[in-house]
Design a protein around this motif. Structure first.
Motif, PDB file in Angstrom:
ATOM      1  N   TYR A  42       1.192  -7.787 -17.885  1.00 22.69           N
ATOM      2  CA  TYR A  42       0.026  -7.611 -18.747  1.00 22.69           C
ATOM      3  C   TYR A  42       0.244  -8.598 -19.928  1.00 22.69           C
ATOM      4  CZ  TYR A  42      -2.975  -5.402 -22.452  1.00 22.69           C
ATOM      5  OH  TYR A  42      -4.049  -5.216 -23.648  1.00 22.69           O
ATOM      6  N   ASN A  43      -0.423  -9.636 -19.201  1.00 22.79           N
ATOM      7  CA  ASN A  43      -0.375 -11.146 -20.138  1.00 22.79           C
ATOM      8  C   ASN A  43      -1.351 -11.267 -20.975  1.00 22.79           C
ATOM      9  OD1 ASN A  43       0.780 -13.456 -20.719  1.00 22.79           O
ATOM     10  ND2 ASN A  43      -0.176 -14.513 -18.753  1.00 22.79           N
ATOM     11  N   TYR A  44      -1.619 -10.264 -21.906  1.00 24.17           N
ATOM     12  CA  TYR A  44      -2.201 -10.606 -23.161  1.00 24.17           C
ATOM     13  C   TYR A  44      -1.699 -11.598 -24.096  1.00 24.17           C
ATOM     14  CZ  TYR A  44       0.297  -7.633 -26.472  1.00 24.17           C
ATOM     15  OH  TYR A  44       1.242  -7.258 -27.276  1.00 24.17           O
ATOM     16  N   HIS A  45      -0.444 -11.969 -23.922  1.00 25.38           N
ATOM     17  CA  HIS A  45       0.057 -12.930 -24.867  1.00 25.38           C
ATOM     18  C   HIS A  45      -0.205 -14.355 -24.444  1.00 25.38           C
ATOM     19  CE1 HIS A  45       2.908 -10.020 -26.168  1.00 25.38           C
ATOM     20  NE2 HIS A  45       3.203  -9.848 -25.040  1.00 25.38           N
ATOM     21  N   ASN A  46      -0.958 -14.404 -23.172  1.00 24.89           N
ATOM     22  CA  ASN A  46      -1.486 -15.728 -22.508  1.00 24.89           C
ATOM     23  C   ASN A  46      -0.551 -16.793 -22.259  1.00 24.89           C
ATOM     24  OD1 ASN A  46      -4.380 -15.089 -22.342  1.00 24.89           O
ATOM     25  ND2 ASN A  46      -4.398 -15.397 -24.507  1.00 24.89           N
ATOM     26  N   ASN A 104       0.886  -1.233  -0.028  1.00 28.43           N
ATOM     27  CA  ASN A 104      -0.178   0.105  -0.058  1.00 28.43           C
ATOM     28  C   ASN A 104       0.839   1.242  -0.017  1.00 28.43           C
ATOM     29  OD1 ASN A 104       0.899   0.192   2.676  1.00 28.43           O
ATOM     30  ND2 ASN A 104      -0.875  -0.356   3.722  1.00 28.43           N
ATOM     31  N   LYS A 105       2.250   1.096  -0.150  1.00 23.43           N
ATOM     32  CA  LYS A 105       3.113   2.352  -0.140  1.00 23.43           C
ATOM     33  C   LYS A 105       3.477   2.811  -1.672  1.00 23.43           C
ATOM     34  CE  LYS A 105       6.435   0.048   2.105  1.00 23.43           C
ATOM     35  NZ  LYS A 105       7.499  -0.201   2.723  1.00 23.43           N
ATOM     36  N   ILE A 106       2.891   2.115  -2.711  1.00 20.67           N
ATOM     37  CA  ILE A 106       2.882   2.820  -4.003  1.00 20.67           C
ATOM     38  C   ILE A 106       2.589   3.869  -4.287  1.00 20.67           C
ATOM     39  CG2 ILE A 106       2.390   1.946  -6.435  1.00 20.67           C
ATOM     40  CD1 ILE A 106       4.003  -0.031  -4.920  1.00 20.67           C
ATOM     41  N   THR A 107       3.484   4.782  -4.564  1.00 21.79           N
ATOM     42  CA  THR A 107       3.253   6.304  -5.193  1.00 21.79           C
ATOM     43  C   THR A 107       3.377   6.508  -6.528  1.00 21.79           C
ATOM     44  OG1 THR A 107       5.630   6.841  -4.648  1.00 21.79           O
ATOM     45  CG2 THR A 107       3.891   7.122  -3.091  1.00 21.79           C
ATOM     46  N   ASP A 108       4.362   5.477  -7.256  1.00 17.48           N
ATOM     47  CA  ASP A 108       4.660   5.685  -8.536  1.00 17.48           C
ATOM     48  C   ASP A 108       4.613   4.333  -9.446  1.00 17.48           C
ATOM     49  OD1 ASP A 108       6.704   8.417  -8.770  1.00 17.48           O
ATOM     50  OD2 ASP A 108       6.063   7.802  -6.865  1.00 17.48           O
ATOM     51  N   ILE A 109       4.124   4.509 -10.559  1.00 19.03           N
ATOM     52  CA  ILE A 109       3.676   3.459 -11.570  1.00 19.03           C
ATOM     53  C   ILE A 109       4.667   3.691 -12.687  1.00 19.03           C
ATOM     54  CG2 ILE A 109       2.095   2.229 -12.619  1.00 19.03           C
ATOM     55  CD1 ILE A 109      -0.075   3.058 -10.921  1.00 19.03           C
ATOM     56  N   PHE A 110       5.536   2.537 -13.078  1.00 17.47           N
ATOM     57  CA  PHE A 110       6.238   2.595 -14.333  1.00 17.47           C
ATOM     58  C   PHE A 110       5.623   1.623 -15.357  1.00 17.47           C
ATOM     59  CE2 PHE A 110       8.872   3.471 -10.612  1.00 17.47           C
ATOM     60  CZ  PHE A 110       9.518   4.785 -11.224  1.00 17.47           C
ATOM     61  N   PHE A 111       5.371   2.145 -16.554  1.00 12.88           N
ATOM     62  CA  PHE A 111       4.774   1.326 -17.509  1.00 12.88           C
ATOM     63  C   PHE A 111       5.699   1.439 -18.747  1.00 12.88           C
ATOM     64  CE2 PHE A 111       0.671   3.001 -16.056  1.00 12.88           C
ATOM     65  CZ  PHE A 111      -0.098   1.893 -16.402  1.00 12.88           C
ATOM     66  N   ASP A 112       5.905  -0.042 -19.278  1.00 13.20           N
ATOM     67  CA  ASP A 112       6.207  -0.226 -20.471  1.00 13.20           C
ATOM     68  C   ASP A 112       5.530   0.494 -21.772  1.00 13.20           C
ATOM     69  OD1 ASP A 112       8.137  -1.464 -22.544  1.00 13.20           O
ATOM     70  OD2 ASP A 112       6.375  -2.980 -22.689  1.00 13.20           O
ATOM     71  N   LEU A 113       6.211   0.784 -22.677  1.00 15.07           N
ATOM     72  CA  LEU A 113       5.159   1.257 -23.867  1.00 15.07           C
ATOM     73  C   LEU A 113       4.732   0.370 -24.568  1.00 15.07           C
ATOM     74  CD1 LEU A 113       4.016   3.989 -24.866  1.00 15.07           C
ATOM     75  CD2 LEU A 113       6.343   4.443 -26.122  1.00 15.07           C
ATOM     76  N   ASP A 114       5.868  -0.064 -25.785  1.00 14.37           N
ATOM     77  CA  ASP A 114       5.308  -1.076 -26.852  1.00 14.37           C
ATOM     78  C   ASP A 114       4.712  -2.192 -26.272  1.00 14.37           C
ATOM     79  OD1 ASP A 114       6.392   0.835 -28.777  1.00 14.37           O
ATOM     80  OD2 ASP A 114       8.211  -0.065 -28.733  1.00 14.37           O
ATOM     81  N   HIS A 115       3.417  -2.946 -26.831  1.00 14.07           N
ATOM     82  CA  HIS A 115       3.056  -3.989 -26.452  1.00 14.07           C
ATOM     83  C   HIS A 115       2.286  -3.750 -25.116  1.00 14.07           C
ATOM     84  CE1 HIS A 115       4.684  -6.114 -29.869  1.00 14.07           C
ATOM     85  NE2 HIS A 115       5.913  -5.589 -29.558  1.00 14.07           N
ATOM     86  N   THR A 116       2.386  -2.815 -24.458  1.00 13.25           N
ATOM     87  CA  THR A 116       1.673  -2.632 -23.329  1.00 13.25           C
ATOM     88  C   THR A 116       0.472  -1.533 -23.288  1.00 13.25           C
ATOM     89  OG1 THR A 116       3.613  -3.540 -22.118  1.00 13.25           O
ATOM     90  CG2 THR A 116       1.965  -2.064 -20.682  1.00 13.25           C
ATOM     91  N   LEU A 117       1.081  -0.158 -23.694  1.00 17.64           N
ATOM     92  CA  LEU A 117       0.130   0.793 -23.957  1.00 17.64           C
ATOM     93  C   LEU A 117      -0.127   0.903 -25.337  1.00 17.64           C
ATOM     94  CD1 LEU A 117       1.444   3.276 -21.357  1.00 17.64           C
ATOM     95  CD2 LEU A 117      -0.750   1.839 -21.059  1.00 17.64           C
TER      96      LEU A 117
END
Length: 231
Positions: free
Chosen positions: A207-211, A6-19
């Motif tokens: 983000y396991n859309y590759h299954n 519950n201490k999360i303040t920042d989220i890091f995203f990959d770009l390609d294939h994620t967003l």
């Protein structure tokens, strides 16, 4: 379901294939550049052969086994060879240049991207960590109208090594001015994004859309909006 701290303040995203929907945007780009260079082939068949070859070259690139230029040329050359289509080196080199130049003409993002960023932005600082080429990643963010959601963008090319190298994640944490305990990484690539983050103690969601089959302790989503279950 595995819980997050519950201490999360920042989220890091990959770009390609994620967003950013790389496969869709890439296919549309190939359609343009093949016509421009008079390369006549079945685009669907090309994509079928190209995708695994491209992934193989990106893994080699991450592992520092091929250069950027070798990746760009090799993935096309190997695909044409597999299709038994004769394309001159001169044309392959031009295609590799045109591909980068035209790639950001299309900027589709995955379903749920804008909605989840709108949901997360008021609660967290958002960041990008990408292995993609620095000359096109910022353009992708801007043209897909999502650049304004992110406080920082870490390009592995600028750091000098690639995910999953710890230096990339540590650099991202440093410029975000947080500790690993306060961050979480979200990406599609198990090796580069998930193991890379977990190996330095940074929490992660796949983000396991590759299954692909993941260990049960790995947090995963199949749709971006499923992040609401965790965050």
């Amino acid at each position: 379901m595995p819980q997050i701290k519950n201490k999360i303040t920042d989220i890091f995203f990959d770009l390609d294939h994620t967003l950013w929907d790389f496969d869709k945007n890439s296919a549309l780009t190939f359609d343009i550049i093949f016509k421009k260079n008079n390369v006549d082939l079945d685009l669907e068949r090309f994509s079928e052969i190209y995708k695994p070859i491209n992934l193989k070259y990106w893994k080699l690139y991450r592992d520092e086994k091929v250069s950027k230029s070798k990746l760009r040329y090799g993935r096309l050359k190997e695909t044409f060879d597999a299709l038994k289509i004769k394309v001159e080196d001169r044309v392959i080199n031009q295609l590799s240049i045109d591909y980068i130049n035209y790639l950001t003409e299309y900027n589709y993002v995955f379903e749920g991207t804008i909605e989840i960023l709108e949901y997360l932005k008021p609660k967290y600082k958002l960041h990008i960590i990408t292995n993609g080429f620095k000359e096109v990643q910022q353009t992708k963010l801007e043209k897909s109208n999502i650049a304004h959601y992110f406080s920082t963008v870490t390009s592995s090319e600028a750091v000098g090594v690639k995910k999953p190298n710890p230096k990339v994640f540590n650099h991202a944490l440093k410029i975000a001015n947080i500790t690993k305990e306060n961050g979480i990484m979200i990406g599609d690539n198990y090796e580069a994004d998930i193991l890379g983050a977990l190996n330095i103690g940074l929490d992660a969601i796949c983000y396991n859309y590759h299954n692909v089959i993941l260990e049960k302790e790995i947090k995963e989503i199949k749709h971006l909006l499923d992040l609401k279950k965790y965050l």
